[in-house]
Design a protein around this motif. Structure first.
Motif, PDB file in Angstrom:
ATOM      1  N   GLY A  62       0.815  -1.204   0.000  1.00  9.12           N
ATOM      2  CA  GLY A  62       0.000   0.000   0.000  1.00  9.12           C
ATOM      3  C   GLY A  62       0.850   1.255   0.000  1.00  9.12           C
ATOM      4  O   GLY A  62       0.521   2.241  -0.676  1.00  9.12           O
ATOM      5  N   SER A  63       1.974   1.203   0.723  1.00 11.75           N
ATOM      6  CA  SER A  63       2.871   2.354   0.782  1.00 11.75           C
ATOM      7  C   SER A  63       3.488   2.636  -0.582  1.00 11.75           C
ATOM      8  O   SER A  63       3.539   3.791  -1.033  1.00 11.75           O
ATOM      9  N   THR A  64       3.944   1.593  -1.257  1.00  8.41           N
ATOM     10  CA  THR A  64       4.557   1.770  -2.582  1.00  8.41           C
ATOM     11  C   THR A  64       3.526   2.180  -3.631  1.00  8.41           C
ATOM     12  O   THR A  64       3.884   2.758  -4.665  1.00  8.41           O
ATOM     13  N   ALA A  65       2.253   1.891  -3.357  1.00 11.15           N
ATOM     14  CA  ALA A  65       1.193   2.293  -4.283  1.00 11.15           C
ATOM     15  C   ALA A  65       0.790   3.746  -4.072  1.00 11.15           C
ATOM     16  O   ALA A  65      -0.062   4.265  -4.793  1.00 11.15           O
ATOM     17  N   GLY A  66       1.395   4.390  -3.086  1.00  7.36           N
ATOM     18  CA  GLY A  66       1.137   5.803  -2.860  1.00  7.36           C
ATOM     19  C   GLY A  66      -0.008   6.115  -1.922  1.00  7.36           C
ATOM     20  O   GLY A  66      -0.498   7.249  -1.906  1.00  7.36           O
ATOM     21  N   LEU A  67      -0.433   5.141  -1.122  1.00 12.03           N
ATOM     22  CA  LEU A  67      -1.516   5.401  -0.179  1.00 12.03           C
ATOM     23  C   LEU A  67      -1.066   6.417   0.866  1.00 12.03           C
ATOM     24  O   LEU A  67       0.088   6.436   1.286  1.00 12.03           O
ATOM     25  N   ALA A  68      -1.976   7.240   1.314  1.00  8.51           N
ATOM     26  CA  ALA A  68      -1.669   8.256   2.321  1.00  8.51           C
ATOM     27  C   ALA A  68      -1.340   7.591   3.655  1.00  8.51           C
ATOM     28  O   ALA A  68      -1.766   6.463   3.935  1.00  8.51           O
ATOM     29  N   LYS A  69      -0.589   8.311   4.477  1.00  2.00           N
ATOM     30  CA  LYS A  69      -0.232   7.779   5.796  1.00  2.00           C
ATOM     31  C   LYS A  69      -1.476   7.497   6.627  1.00  2.00           C
ATOM     32  O   LYS A  69      -1.515   6.524   7.386  1.00  2.00           O
ATOM     33  N   SER A  70      -2.484   8.339   6.486  1.00  5.45           N
ATOM     34  CA  SER A  70      -3.719   8.130   7.244  1.00  5.45           C
ATOM     35  C   SER A  70      -4.399   6.828   6.834  1.00  5.45           C
ATOM     36  O   SER A  70      -4.958   6.112   7.676  1.00  5.45           O
ATOM     37  N   THR A  71      -4.336   6.494   5.544  1.00  6.25           N
ATOM     38  CA  THR A  71      -4.936   5.245   5.055  1.00  6.25           C
ATOM     39  C   THR A  71      -4.160   4.044   5.572  1.00  6.25           C
ATOM     40  O   THR A  71      -4.753   3.039   5.997  1.00  6.25           O
ATOM     41  N   LEU A  72      -2.833   4.152   5.566  1.00  8.86           N
ATOM     42  CA  LEU A  72      -2.009   3.055   6.080  1.00  8.86           C
ATOM     43  C   LEU A  72      -2.230   2.858   7.573  1.00  8.86           C
ATOM     44  O   LEU A  72      -2.262   1.718   8.067  1.00  8.86           O
ATOM     45  N   ALA A  73      -2.374   3.954   8.295  1.00  9.62           N
ATOM     46  CA  ALA A  73      -2.634   3.863   9.738  1.00  9.62           C
ATOM     47  C   ALA A  73      -3.989   3.195   9.988  1.00  9.62           C
ATOM     48  O   ALA A  73      -4.131   2.378  10.902  1.00  9.62           O
ATOM     49  N   ARG A  74      -4.981   3.527   9.164  1.00  6.30           N
ATOM     50  CA  ARG A  74      -6.297   2.906   9.313  1.00  6.30           C
ATOM     51  C   ARG A  74      -6.230   1.417   8.997  1.00  6.30           C
ATOM     52  O   ARG A  74      -6.821   0.592   9.695  1.00  6.30           O
ATOM     53  N   ARG A  75      -5.486   1.052   7.955  1.00  4.75           N
ATOM     54  CA  ARG A  75      -5.346  -0.362   7.606  1.00  4.75           C
ATOM     55  C   ARG A  75      -4.642  -1.138   8.711  1.00  4.75           C
ATOM     56  O   ARG A  75      -4.992  -2.287   9.002  1.00  4.75           O
ATOM     57  N   SER A  76      -3.641  -0.514   9.313  1.00  2.00           N
ATOM     58  CA  SER A  76      -2.939  -1.159  10.415  1.00  2.00           C
ATOM     59  C   SER A  76      -3.891  -1.417  11.578  1.00  2.00           C
ATOM     60  O   SER A  76      -3.888  -2.486  12.194  1.00  2.00           O
ATOM     61  N   ALA A  77      -4.746  -0.434  11.888  1.00  2.00           N
ATOM     62  CA  ALA A  77      -5.718  -0.592  12.966  1.00  2.00           C
ATOM     63  C   ALA A  77      -6.723  -1.687  12.632  1.00  2.00           C
ATOM     64  O   ALA A  77      -7.127  -2.465  13.509  1.00  2.00           O
ATOM     65  N   THR A  78      -7.130  -1.759  11.373  1.00  2.00           N
ATOM     66  CA  THR A  78      -8.057  -2.805  10.943  1.00  2.00           C
ATOM     67  C   THR A  78      -7.439  -4.181  11.129  1.00  2.00           C
ATOM     68  O   THR A  78      -8.091  -5.108  11.627  1.00  2.00           O
ATOM     69  N   ALA A  79      -6.180  -4.322  10.731  1.00  2.00           N
ATOM     70  CA  ALA A  79      -5.489  -5.601  10.863  1.00  2.00           C
ATOM     71  C   ALA A  79      -5.360  -6.001  12.330  1.00  2.00           C
ATOM     72  O   ALA A  79      -5.554  -7.175  12.690  1.00  2.00           O
ATOM     73  N   ARG A  80      -5.029  -5.042  13.194  1.00  2.00           N
ATOM     74  CA  ARG A  80      -4.888  -5.355  14.620  1.00  2.00           C
ATOM     75  C   ARG A  80      -6.218  -5.788  15.224  1.00  2.00           C
ATOM     76  O   ARG A  80      -6.274  -6.695  16.062  1.00  2.00           O
ATOM     77  N   SER A  81      -7.287  -5.142  14.798  1.00  2.35           N
ATOM     78  CA  SER A  81      -8.610  -5.524  15.295  1.00  2.35           C
ATOM     79  C   SER A  81      -8.970  -6.938  14.850  1.00  2.35           C
ATOM     80  O   SER A  81      -9.500  -7.740  15.627  1.00  2.35           O
ATOM     81  N   LEU A  82      -8.661  -7.264  13.596  1.00  2.00           N
ATOM     82  CA  LEU A  82      -8.955  -8.599  13.069  1.00  2.00           C
ATOM     83  C   LEU A  82      -8.180  -9.681  13.803  1.00  2.00           C
ATOM     84  O   LEU A  82      -8.759 -10.665  14.267  1.00  2.00           O
ATOM     85  N   THR A  83      -6.877  -9.497  13.911  1.00  2.00           N
ATOM     86  CA  THR A  83      -6.056 -10.560  14.509  1.00  2.00           C
ATOM     87  C   THR A  83      -6.331 -10.706  16.000  1.00  2.00           C
ATOM     88  O   THR A  83      -6.216 -11.808  16.547  1.00  2.00           O
ATOM     89  N   SER A  84      -6.700  -9.623  16.660  1.00  2.00           N
ATOM     90  CA  SER A  84      -7.071  -9.722  18.073  1.00  2.00           C
ATOM     91  C   SER A  84      -8.328 -10.571  18.215  1.00  2.00           C
ATOM     92  O   SER A  84      -8.429 -11.427  19.111  1.00  2.00           O
ATOM     93  N   TRP A  85      -9.300 -10.338  17.324  1.00  2.00           N
ATOM     94  CA  TRP A  85     -10.527 -11.131  17.345  1.00  2.00           C
ATOM     95  C   TRP A  85     -10.248 -12.593  17.034  1.00  2.00           C
ATOM     96  O   TRP A  85     -10.799 -13.498  17.686  1.00  2.00           O
ATOM     97  N   LEU A  86      -9.395 -12.849  16.042  1.00  2.00           N
ATOM     98  CA  LEU A  86      -9.050 -14.233  15.688  1.00  2.00           C
ATOM     99  C   LEU A  86      -8.412 -14.965  16.858  1.00  2.00           C
ATOM    100  O   LEU A  86      -8.719 -16.133  17.128  1.00  2.00           O
ATOM    101  N   ALA A  87      -7.516 -14.265  17.584  1.00  2.00           N
ATOM    102  CA  ALA A  87      -6.833 -14.900  18.717  1.00  2.00           C
ATOM    103  C   ALA A  87      -7.814 -15.167  19.865  1.00  2.00           C
ATOM    104  O   ALA A  87      -7.803 -16.249  20.463  1.00  2.00           O
ATOM    105  N   ARG A  88      -8.676 -14.194  20.156  1.00  2.00           N
ATOM    106  CA  ARG A  88      -9.640 -14.374  21.247  1.00  2.00           C
ATOM    107  C   ARG A  88     -10.645 -15.473  20.928  1.00  2.00           C
ATOM    108  O   ARG A  88     -11.132 -16.167  21.824  1.00  2.00           O
TER     109      ARG A  88
END
Length: 340
Positions: A62-88
């Motif tokens: 996503g970074s190399t595709a030129g996504l904004a930092k805000s978009t990357l930060a949102r994607r990171s938060a989405t991933a953390r929410s997903l994996t936390s749910w998967l683990a729980r």
């Protein structure tokens, strides 16, 4: 868990257990759909194969595709929410994204209109409404309430007739995470809403049938239908959110076709009004929310009171408006002080 089930099950968790709005769930689904496509390209077919390296690779692409930092930060938060749910949920042995980091988003100061600009905008709407055009009257009520109560556009569109108390000058809104709060508004907003109710066609029909009437304090109450078809008074303020009715006839603001107004229509309305207002930045309803919060702080309102009005979970989120006020002070100082 097979990846083809992850998106559906996680979306259900977000809406049913976390109580996220449809808009928020849609944003999560968009990010996760892209993540799962990336995982499929990497040969991963099970949620246990979503590891830290895969997630870092996804963000890097996503970074190399030129996504904004805000978009990357949102994607990171989405991933953390997903994996936390998967683990729980026991679908993965560990939380893969626990150590995932993304670049901090660039924080831009929100667009804020001056008091003179807001006065001019509202005076123009008032002039249009004085012609008797129902939609112009509605538009004035929408903008008055957005500015008066610093509402999110989704909160305004979701208002029902029974949520507004004209006697007490308050509105009950449903915010992020299905959190309910009561917000105040002023006399100009009250008058604009009252004028809208006079020309709201479904409202006229309900009033004739006794469905809408003034409460003891002059507020709006809306009759609801019980399980056996009998009418009863509006849901009390302390009733659970699930007791709300969402049919078009209960909506405070209606679109041109008589159904509940949508967020896109409100956005189009406000964006069109702000096109002629000098200043840069986003031109949607959120600009009115930013403006209201900043004007409150400029007028001496307590930061925590503004936090409560806005429905912010964190005081840190509200503090950006103190920066806005400081920037405006600096601009005024630079223009006015002889030694600036």
């Amino acid at each position: 868990m097979q990846l083809d089930r992850v998106l559906a099950d996680f979306s259900l968790y977000l809406s049913a257990e976390r109580g996220f709005s449809e808009h928020t769930v849609r944003s999560y689904r968009s990010d996760l759909a892209d993540l799962l496509r990336f995982a499929d390209e990497a040969g991963a077919t099970d949620s246990a194969e979503i590891d830290l390296e895969l997630l870092r690779g996804w963000l890097w692409r996503g970074s190399t595709a030129g996504l904004a930092k805000s978009t990357l930060a949102r994607r990171s938060a989405t991933a953390r929410s997903l994996t936390s749910w998967l683990a729980r949920s026991g679908h993965t042995p560990t939380d893969a994204a626990a150590r995932l980091r993304a670049p901090k988003s660039d924080r831009h100061l929100p667009r804020v209109l001056t008091r003179a600009q807001m006065d001019t905008l509202l005076e123009g709407l008032d002039a249009r409404a004085s012609t008797g055009d129902p939609l112009a009257i509605r538009d004035l009520a929408i903008v008055e309430l957005l500015y008066a109560s610093a509402l999110r556009v989704s909160e305004l569109a979701g208002l029902d007739l029974r949520d507004v108390d004209l006697g007490r000058l308050t509105a009950r809104v449903l915010g992020k995470g299905s959190k309910e709060r009561v917000v105040p508004f002023g006399v100009p907003a009250k008058n604009a809403i009252a004028a809208w109710l006079e020309v709201r066609e479904p409202g006229k029909a309900l009033a004739t049938a006794g469905g809408i009437h003034d409460g003891p304090a002059g507020g709006i109450r809306h009759a609801t239908t019980g399980t056996h078809g009998a009418t009863s008074d509006a849901t009390p303020a302390g009733a659970p959110v699930s007791a709300r009715t969402t049919g078009p006839s209960t909506a405070l603001f209606l679109g041109a076709r008589g159904a509940r107004i949508g967020t896109r229509a409100v956005y189009t309305l406000v964006a069109g009004l702000l096109e002629s207002v000098p200043g840069g930045g986003p031109a949607g309803p959120h600009a009115l929310r930013h403006t209201a919060a900043t004007h409150l702080l400029d007028g001496g309102a307590d930061l925590r009171a503004v936090q409560e009005l806005l429905g912010h979970a964190s005081l840190g989120t509200t503090q950006i408006y103190t920066h806005v006020s400081t920037e405006r002070l600096k601009e005024s100082y630079a223009m006015a002080h002889p030694r600036a």
